[in-house]
Design a protein around this motif. Structure first.
Motif, short mmCIF file in Angstrom:
data_model
loop_
_atom_site.label_atom_id
_atom_site.label_comp_id
_atom_site.label_asym_id
_atom_site.label_seq_id
_atom_site.Cartn_x
_atom_site.Cartn_y
_atom_site.Cartn_z
N ALA A 1 59.86 44.18 3.28
CA ALA A 1 59.32 43.05 4.04
C ALA A 1 60.11 42.85 5.32
N PHE A 2 61.43 43.01 5.24
CA PHE A 2 62.30 42.86 6.41
C PHE A 2 61.92 43.86 7.49
N ASN A 3 61.74 45.11 7.11
CA ASN A 3 61.44 46.15 8.08
C ASN A 3 59.99 46.13 8.55
N ILE A 4 59.07 45.79 7.66
CA ILE A 4 57.68 45.69 8.08
C ILE A 4 57.51 44.57 9.10
N SER A 5 58.21 43.46 8.90
CA SER A 5 58.12 42.36 9.87
C SER A 5 58.64 42.80 11.23
N ILE A 6 59.69 43.60 11.26
CA ILE A 6 60.20 44.13 12.53
C ILE A 6 59.17 45.04 13.17
N CYS A 7 58.53 45.88 12.37
CA CYS A 7 57.50 46.78 12.91
C CYS A 7 56.32 45.99 13.47
N VAL A 8 55.96 44.90 12.80
CA VAL A 8 54.85 44.07 13.30
C VAL A 8 55.21 43.45 14.64
N ILE A 9 56.42 42.91 14.75
CA ILE A 9 56.85 42.30 16.01
C ILE A 9 56.92 43.35 17.12
N ASN A 10 57.41 44.54 16.80
CA ASN A 10 57.45 45.60 17.81
C ASN A 10 56.04 45.99 18.27
N PHE A 11 55.10 46.02 17.35
CA PHE A 11 53.72 46.35 17.71
C PHE A 11 53.11 45.25 18.57
N VAL A 12 53.33 44.00 18.21
CA VAL A 12 52.82 42.88 19.01
C VAL A 12 53.44 42.91 20.40
N SER A 13 54.74 43.19 20.47
CA SER A 13 55.41 43.26 21.78
C SER A 13 54.82 44.38 22.63
N ALA A 14 54.46 45.50 22.00
CA ALA A 14 53.83 46.59 22.75
C ALA A 14 52.47 46.17 23.30
N ILE A 15 51.73 45.39 22.53
CA ILE A 15 50.45 44.88 23.03
C ILE A 15 50.66 43.95 24.22
N PHE A 16 51.66 43.07 24.11
CA PHE A 16 51.97 42.19 25.23
C PHE A 16 52.37 43.01 26.45
N LEU A 17 53.14 44.07 26.23
CA LEU A 17 53.55 44.92 27.34
C LEU A 17 52.34 45.55 28.01
N LEU A 18 51.35 45.94 27.21
CA LEU A 18 50.12 46.51 27.77
C LEU A 18 49.41 45.49 28.65
N VAL A 19 49.40 44.24 28.23
CA VAL A 19 48.80 43.19 29.05
C VAL A 19 49.59 42.99 30.34
N PHE A 20 50.92 43.01 30.23
CA PHE A 20 51.76 42.83 31.42
C PHE A 20 51.55 43.95 32.44
N SER A 21 51.12 45.12 31.97
CA SER A 21 50.90 46.24 32.88
C SER A 21 49.67 46.04 33.76
N ASN A 22 48.90 44.97 33.49
CA ASN A 22 47.72 44.60 34.27
C ASN A 22 46.60 45.64 34.16
N VAL A 23 46.60 46.38 33.05
CA VAL A 23 45.56 47.38 32.86
C VAL A 23 44.20 46.73 32.66
N PHE A 24 44.18 45.46 32.24
CA PHE A 24 42.92 44.76 32.02
C PHE A 24 42.50 43.92 33.22
N ASN A 25 43.29 43.92 34.27
CA ASN A 25 43.01 43.11 35.47
C ASN A 25 42.78 41.65 35.12
N GLN A 26 43.57 41.14 34.21
CA GLN A 26 43.43 39.75 33.79
C GLN A 26 43.97 38.81 34.87
N PRO A 27 43.55 37.54 34.85
CA PRO A 27 44.10 36.56 35.79
C PRO A 27 45.62 36.42 35.63
N GLY A 28 46.28 36.09 36.72
CA GLY A 28 47.73 35.98 36.67
C GLY A 28 48.25 34.97 35.68
#
Length: 722
Positions: free
Chosen positions: A528-555
């Motif tokens: 559970a300890f390690n899976i939770s870390i993997c989940v947070i890392n995956f969510v952070s990667a998704i946030f990073l993808l949004v920050f890259s402006n690949v979706f042209n989202q509003p600022g």
């Protein structure tokens, strides 16, 4: 009538979060170009607004290639929202008379204005307190006659508050160190179960810290609060500013034919007071992560007045925020890794002599840390291997990145040698573990038998598998591949933040799925300890993808998600730190900390130490012989160990059995040459059909093995039997 540019100071950011402060102030020390072929740039820019006395001061030294009347279009952008816009005619604004008309060459402007109290009351107090202010002022220079855009500059605003704090980095580092030390001390005291849990959680915590540092090293244009938060973890990658280390790195590079970069020194020479102050406070400024740092080169100043733009992003941005020249980043990380290894080695040696001295002085029981004192050299080798594992993500990124930088020929050779050596060491160790486990399965139907019965193997190679359950001994290989591929994206993808973001999403998703399906760690809590870390890392990667402006989202989307990124990672980090710290303290203070943890289902403890609770003398004897224990120590009379690969026929059958993990037949036991097991006398009296592997699959089916009604032997439970 044109409006004054002053109102942008108190109109920026209407919705901000509070953060404690002692002095309210808004400042900016960078003026960056925001248009290709901009005809105006600044070599010195400093703006400061102090509400306590209502004063606004600014100083600008710029270079202009414009010779005409211009109109200034000013926009204040906060978290992606345009909160204020206006047009300004310098010819009708007293503070900007020097720009009417604009002239070729250098432009120097210094001004001071004072607000009236009523104006100051309209400024929301929270604009001075939110950490890592995500706000900027953008000014476009348009020709008054034609309306053509001639230049564009923007200034990032800061209130001096930031989540990038040295205290946070120190807490993270000290907690990790305490966890690793407590696991080592607990192991030396004989609490192997507790030591394995604390060490596993400490390594997972450290891997999470490095994953956060990876986010900060990407070439994505991160929100200021994200860039500042991830900067707290860069110590885990060896990015630490120490003056004499920087001097050594610069000297080494010059002496080996390299040319050190001068980004920091050029900024200081361009504007000694302002730029030095900016560098001293760079960790306190919520600058855009992918900011452009524009400097006036000496050669261009003597020539046509054009400027050279130095783009700082990714790993270079991390180094700049840490006051480290980009050409010193690799050597800085390398030196700190080597210092870490040396200090750990010296600590182990010092602890060995301290223990011996305390034993001789009668202040330490003779049996305390006995295994460590008798085999401390083997323990030291195992700890060195563990250091290599801890530093592997750091050196993968820095060494591969050095290949793209070519700071000097010697540094390239050093990077190649270091990376090849670390991959070779970890690859060899992993293959060794796999061979030992397969041999154990072939002989005993249980991988834990050999992996945990020989203390030499356990101390040397255990760092690769103790955190996993016995049947998942191989999972260290996917972990190393995961780290290697992830490091390659970070180091080699510095030219494309989008590619890095997409790659990290895929990598984290695959690893998360693998961990969830295999649940490879030693028990439910550790999984559970390690899976939770993997989940947070995956969510952070998704946030990073949004920050890259690949979706042209509003600022505003990126701005709000930046705050969310900080909040959930800060909360998660705090929870992990508390869990690890509490476990470490209990491990050091409790009389029997093993009672906090359930026995491993693979029954590794049955092979590590004798268990009086087994209740039978026969099982105790079997456990002792399996571990190779004797009155002379852990080795057998020929000096062979379970981990030895030598299968020479010069050994006798009895010695070969000992060398490969088969305990010699003790009195009252008969050895089954087909199964590699030892059977009690009454077992051998039963008909051959009573021991039919094709029908039973394991010794558990043998009713005569233990008394009727007794629970199955721990040697027959767990991996390979369930």
């Amino acid at each position: 009538m044109a409006r004054s540019p002053i109102p942008f100071i108190y109109t920026l950011l209407l919705a901000l979060l509070p953060f404690a402060t002692a002095e309210n102030q808004l400042t900016s020390s960078s003026l960056n170009t925001c248009q290709e072929d901009s005809l105006f740039s600044a070599t010195h820019f400093d703006v400061s607004f102090t509400p306590s006395n209502g004063s606004l001061q600014w100083t600008i030294d710029g270079v202009s290639n414009i010779k005409t009347n211009v109109t200034l279009n000013l926009a204040v952008v906060a978290y992606g929202l345009n909160v204020y816009t206006t047009s300004i005619d310098p010819c009708t604004t007293e503070e900007l008379r020097g720009l009417c008309p604009m002239q070729l060459g250098s432009i120097e402007m210094t001004s001071n204005a004072v607000f009236d109290p009523e104006t100051l009351e309209a400024v929301p107090g929270i604009v001075y307190t939110v950490p890592d202010l995500d706000a900027k002022v953008q000014v476009s220079f348009n020709s008054t006659e034609t309306g053509e855009g001639l230049a564009c500059v923007e200034a990032d605003l800061s209130n001096g508050k930031t989540v990038d704090q040295k205290g946070v980095a120190w807490v993270l580092a000290v907690t990790s160190g305490i966890a690793l030390v407590s696991s080592a001390v607990t192991s030396g005291l004989g609490h192997s179960n507790t030591a394995a849990h604390v060490a596993a959680n400490a390594l997972s915590l450290f891997s999470y810290f490095q994953a956060q540092a990876f986010i900060g090293m990407t070439a994505v244009d991160l929100p200021p609060i994200v860039a500042s938060w991830t900067q707290n973890f860069q110590w885990s990658m060896g990015i630490i500013d120490v003056d004499f280390i920087q001097d050594i790195a610069t000297w080494y590079q010059r002496s080996t034919g390299g040319k050190p970069s001068q980004i920091l020194s050029d900024l200081g020479q361009t504007s000694v007071q302002v730029q030095k102050r900016s560098l001293d406070a760079v960790s306190e400024l919520g600058k855009r992560a992918a900011q452009l740092i524009t400097r006036q080169s000496t050669e261009n100043q003597a020539g046509n007045g054009e400027t050279a733009a130095v783009i700082i992003r990714g790993i270079k941005r991390v180094g700049f925020r840490a006051h480290i020249e980009s050409t010193n980043i690799f050597l800085t990380g390398y030196i700190f890794f080597m210092v870490f290894v040396v200090f750990v080695m010296l600590g182990v040696v010092l602890f060995k002599f301290i223990c011996e001295g305390l034993v001789k002085a009668g202040r330490l029981k003779h049996d305390q840390f006995q295994d460590f004192r008798n085999g401390w050299t083997t323990v030291l080798r195992g700890i060195m291997y563990r250091c290599v594992l801890i530093g592997f993500p750091q050196m993968v990124v820095l060494c591969l990145w050095e290949f793209t930088q070519n700071d000097s020929a010697a540094e390239i050779v050093l990077a190649i040698f270091t990376l090849a050596t670390m991959i070779g060491i970890l690859g060899w160790a992993s293959s060794k573990v796999i061979r030992l486990a397969r041999r154990s399965i072939a002989m005993h139907k249980n991988p834990a038998y050999i992996l945990y019965s020989d203390p030499v193997s356990l101390n040397k190679w255990g760092f690769l598998y103790v955190q996993f359950k016995a049947t998942a001994y191989f999972f260290i290989v996917p972990v190393l591949i995961y780290v290697l591929i992830k490091g390659m994206f970070i180091a080699l993808g510095q030219s494309s933040g989008v590619a890095q973001a997409v790659g990290l999403v895929i990598i984290e998703a695959v690893f998360l799925i693998g961990v969830c399906i295999l649940t490879p760690y030693m028990d439910k809590k550790t999984n559970a300890f390690n899976i939770s870390i993997c989940v947070i890392n995956f969510v952070s990667a998704i946030f990073l993808l949004v920050f890259s402006n690949v979706f042209n989202q509003p600022g505003i989307v990126s701005g709000v998600m930046g705050v969310i990124f900080f909040v959930y990672n800060a909360v998660f980090s705090t929870v992990l730190l508390i869990i690890v710290l509490v476990a470490s303290v209990i491990a050091l203070t409790a009389k029997n900390p093993d009672t906090r943890y359930q026995p491993m289902r693979d029954d590794r403890s049955s092979f590590i130490k004798s268990q009086s609770q087994l209740g039978t003398t026969e099982l105790d004897a079997l456990g002792a012989t399996a571990r190779g224990e004797s009155k002379h120590g852990f080795h057998n009379n020929k000096g062979a160990r379970i981990e030895d690969d030598d299968e020479s026929s010069s050994f006798s059958d009895s010695n070969k059995a000992q060398a490969y993990g088969q305990p010699p037949a003790s009195p009252g036991y008969q050895h089954d040459n087909n199964s590699g097991r030892h059977m009690p006398p009454y077992q051998s009296q039963q008909p051959p059909t009573a021991y039919d592997h094709s029908r039973t699959g394991s010794m558990r089916s043998q009713g005569g093995f233990r008394a009727q009604g007794a629970s199955p032997s721990p040697w027959q439970r767990g991996a390979g039997y369930d």
